[in-house]
Write a protein that holds these residues in place. Sequence first.
Motif, PDB file in Angstrom:
ATOM      1  N   ALA A  77       0.838  -1.189   0.000  1.00  0.00           N
ATOM      2  CA  ALA A  77       0.000   0.000   0.000  1.00  0.00           C
ATOM      3  C   ALA A  77       0.880   1.249   0.000  1.00  0.00           C
ATOM      4  CB  ALA A  77      -0.913   0.001   1.221  1.00  0.00           C
ATOM      5  N   PRO A  78       0.336   2.392  -0.411  1.00  0.00           N
ATOM      6  CA  PRO A  78       1.121   3.623  -0.402  1.00  0.00           C
ATOM      7  C   PRO A  78       1.575   3.970   1.020  1.00  0.00           C
ATOM      8  CG  PRO A  78      -0.936   3.914  -1.626  1.00  0.00           C
ATOM      9  CD  PRO A  78      -1.034   2.596  -0.925  1.00  0.00           C
ATOM     10  N   PRO A  79       2.720   4.656   1.163  1.00  0.00           N
ATOM     11  CA  PRO A  79       3.171   5.066   2.498  1.00  0.00           C
ATOM     12  C   PRO A  79       2.130   5.935   3.193  1.00  0.00           C
ATOM     13  CG  PRO A  79       4.895   5.425   0.854  1.00  0.00           C
ATOM     14  CD  PRO A  79       3.644   5.087   0.104  1.00  0.00           C
ATOM     15  N   LYS A 295      -3.835   1.587  -4.354  1.00  0.00           N
ATOM     16  CA  LYS A 295      -4.889   2.257  -3.599  1.00  0.00           C
ATOM     17  C   LYS A 295      -5.487   1.281  -2.592  1.00  0.00           C
ATOM     18  CE  LYS A 295      -6.345   4.979  -7.633  1.00  0.00           C
ATOM     19  NZ  LYS A 295      -7.497   5.277  -8.545  1.00  0.00           N
ATOM     20  N   VAL A 296      -5.980   1.830  -1.490  1.00  0.00           N
ATOM     21  CA  VAL A 296      -6.723   1.021  -0.532  1.00  0.00           C
ATOM     22  C   VAL A 296      -8.211   1.277  -0.762  1.00  0.00           C
ATOM     23  CG1 VAL A 296      -7.205   0.585   1.895  1.00  0.00           C
ATOM     24  CG2 VAL A 296      -4.855   1.053   1.160  1.00  0.00           C
ATOM     25  N   LEU A 297      -8.902   0.258  -1.250  1.00  0.00           N
ATOM     26  CA  LEU A 297     -10.338   0.333  -1.494  1.00  0.00           C
ATOM     27  C   LEU A 297     -11.007  -0.848  -0.816  1.00  0.00           C
ATOM     28  CD1 LEU A 297     -10.358   1.163  -5.325  1.00  0.00           C
ATOM     29  CD2 LEU A 297     -10.650   2.779  -3.436  1.00  0.00           C
ATOM     30  N   PHE A 298     -12.269  -0.657  -0.416  1.00  0.00           N
ATOM     31  CA  PHE A 298     -13.021  -1.717   0.247  1.00  0.00           C
ATOM     32  C   PHE A 298     -14.218  -2.111  -0.603  1.00  0.00           C
ATOM     33  CE2 PHE A 298     -10.789   0.555   3.575  1.00  0.00           C
ATOM     34  CZ  PHE A 298     -10.283  -0.462   4.371  1.00  0.00           C
ATOM     35  N   THR A 299     -14.631  -3.364  -0.450  1.00  0.00           N
ATOM     36  CA  THR A 299     -15.794  -3.864  -1.171  1.00  0.00           C
ATOM     37  C   THR A 299     -16.575  -4.805  -0.266  1.00  0.00           C
ATOM     38  OG1 THR A 299     -16.538  -4.954  -3.200  1.00  0.00           O
ATOM     39  CG2 THR A 299     -14.559  -5.831  -2.154  1.00  0.00           C
ATOM     40  N   LEU A 354     -17.025   8.752  -0.581  1.00  0.00           N
ATOM     41  CA  LEU A 354     -16.055   8.143   0.333  1.00  0.00           C
ATOM     42  C   LEU A 354     -14.861   7.659  -0.482  1.00  0.00           C
ATOM     43  CD1 LEU A 354     -18.602   6.034   2.444  1.00  0.00           C
ATOM     44  CD2 LEU A 354     -17.766   8.358   2.916  1.00  0.00           C
ATOM     45  N   PRO A 355     -13.657   8.183  -0.254  1.00  0.00           N
ATOM     46  CA  PRO A 355     -12.530   7.888  -1.139  1.00  0.00           C
ATOM     47  C   PRO A 355     -12.189   6.406  -1.244  1.00  0.00           C
ATOM     48  CG  PRO A 355     -12.024   9.730   0.313  1.00  0.00           C
ATOM     49  CD  PRO A 355     -13.299   9.142   0.810  1.00  0.00           C
ATOM     50  N   ASP A 356     -12.345   5.666  -0.153  1.00  0.00           N
ATOM     51  CA  ASP A 356     -12.023   4.232  -0.174  1.00  0.00           C
ATOM     52  C   ASP A 356     -13.278   3.373  -0.087  1.00  0.00           C
ATOM     53  OD1 ASP A 356     -12.812   4.622   2.416  1.00  0.00           O
ATOM     54  OD2 ASP A 356     -10.920   4.017   3.336  1.00  0.00           O
ATOM     55  N   ASN A 357     -14.438   3.971  -0.324  1.00  0.00           N
ATOM     56  CA  ASN A 357     -15.756   3.325  -0.278  1.00  0.00           C
ATOM     57  C   ASN A 357     -16.250   3.086   1.147  1.00  0.00           C
ATOM     58  OD1 ASN A 357     -15.775   3.145  -3.104  1.00  0.00           O
ATOM     59  ND2 ASN A 357     -14.801   1.122  -3.072  1.00  0.00           N
ATOM     60  N   LEU A 358     -15.493   3.539   2.149  1.00  0.00           N
ATOM     61  CA  LEU A 358     -15.871   3.235   3.528  1.00  0.00           C
ATOM     62  C   LEU A 358     -15.712   4.424   4.467  1.00  0.00           C
ATOM     63  CD1 LEU A 358     -16.873   0.778   5.178  1.00  0.00           C
ATOM     64  CD2 LEU A 358     -14.484   0.259   5.692  1.00  0.00           C
ATOM     65  N   HIS A 359     -14.622   5.203   4.312  1.00  0.00           N
ATOM     66  CA  HIS A 359     -14.296   6.260   5.270  1.00  0.00           C
ATOM     67  C   HIS A 359     -14.423   7.649   4.637  1.00  0.00           C
ATOM     68  CE1 HIS A 359     -11.873   2.692   6.589  1.00  0.00           C
ATOM     69  NE2 HIS A 359     -12.478   2.984   7.726  1.00  0.00           N
ATOM     70  N   PRO A 360     -14.882   8.639   5.392  1.00  0.00           N
ATOM     71  CA  PRO A 360     -14.968  10.006   4.860  1.00  0.00           C
ATOM     72  C   PRO A 360     -13.594  10.666   4.804  1.00  0.00           C
ATOM     73  CG  PRO A 360     -15.695   9.951   7.148  1.00  0.00           C
ATOM     74  CD  PRO A 360     -15.450   8.525   6.751  1.00  0.00           C
ATOM     75  N   ASP A 361     -13.457  11.644   3.907  1.00  0.00           N
ATOM     76  CA  ASP A 361     -12.223  12.410   3.839  1.00  0.00           C
ATOM     77  C   ASP A 361     -12.290  13.589   4.815  1.00  0.00           C
ATOM     78  OD1 ASP A 361     -13.927  14.243   2.625  1.00  0.00           O
ATOM     79  OD2 ASP A 361     -13.036  14.016   0.623  1.00  0.00           O
ATOM     80  N   ALA A 362     -11.260  14.435   4.788  1.00  0.00           N
ATOM     81  CA  ALA A 362     -11.162  15.517   5.769  1.00  0.00           C
ATOM     82  C   ALA A 362     -12.344  16.478   5.670  1.00  0.00           C
ATOM     83  CB  ALA A 362      -9.838  16.268   5.586  1.00  0.00           C
ATOM     84  N   ALA A 363     -12.747  16.826   4.452  1.00  0.00           N
ATOM     85  CA  ALA A 363     -13.868  17.757   4.285  1.00  0.00           C
ATOM     86  C   ALA A 363     -15.166  17.154   4.809  1.00  0.00           C
ATOM     87  CB  ALA A 363     -14.014  18.129   2.809  1.00  0.00           C
TER      88      ALA A 363
END
Length: 381
Positions: A77-79, A295-299, A354-363
């Motif tokens: 995964a990315p750092p 990328k970290v994505l969830f399904t 949701l950028p990873d389909n699960l968690h909200p971003d900062a905004a």
Amino acid sequence: MLTTPITADLVRGALDLEYTERGILPHRLPAAARQQIPDGQLAMTEAQPSGVRLAFRTAATLAELDVIATKRVYVGAPPRPDGVYELLIDGQLAGQASVPDGDTLTIDMANGSVRTEPGPVRTLRFDDLPGEEKDVEIWLPHDESTQLVALRTNATVHSVRSGERKTWLHHGSSISHGSNAATPTGTWPALAAARAGVDLINLGFGGSALLDPFTARAMRDTPADLISVKIGINLVNSDAMRLRAFVPAVHGFLDTIRDGHPTTPLLVVSAIYCPIHEHTPGPCAFDPGGLCEGKVLFTATGDPAETAAGKLTLTTIRDELARIVKERSATDPNLRYLDGLALYGEADHAEFPLPDNLHPDAATHRLIGERFARLALDGWS
């Protein structure tokens, strides 16, 4: 420079301090609860100091904090970005800092292996502070475990009297923990607490809002003026239980809290909108295609047809929580329900996906925090 011992009267938001050979590790669950933790996920997340901060009064113009951070590395995964430490003066952000290294925790999501390597002590330095007496808070990274080694200032440090503001005790999932928020004061609970003027104790645990009895007992035994419990997403994405077990587990969790807080305002909050689990049960899994792209994505991997056999979806849980609270509130007038879709719904997802389909971003953390303060805390605080 004066060195001030880091003691419990300088630490807010932690339920326990562990004194190790290398420093002081804040915990968000007490020792008795930690003895019953069944997996490494919760052991890791409860030691990540979301909402934990040093609080003191001083005329110092310079403050230094020695820390040992734990850096997480996910294979493939990315750092991850470095955790952020934030200094507030009289409630206003006055400085940010990070440390580049520390202990390293390497996690291989493919095979579940974990490897730890020790690292160095690093110093955070906040200078050019106003010279008058002021309230200072140093918020620790919400998602990076930190051992506190030493606090130094160029003027005397005094503890701040507690009890001047109401205490809000909150429990929830990784979203409450602050996943994908950029800073510790940018998690939605921290934003809501700041807007409402209440002191936060955040028991949001990534992946671990699972109605654990030891968490309920910790909440039962923690002094609080306001309590909220956000229930849903982890039960679905872990596929932890079916409807038959869910309903009495909710009652038992609330009963335990009420054993210690019989009349304290208690708010039950359901999950925010999450398309992959609205009508599809868990378990949730990492999307291999995302990992191939870095990328970290969830399904969701469950079968919607299995809801007839009691598998949980977010829609099912919202309906059950509303019913449970309605029935209990007949004899518990201080119990309320808040639909998570009022905090972040389908229309919001179209604008702030949701950028990873699960968690909200900062905004989106800010959006949720502002709405929670208005809908849940303004009337209480």
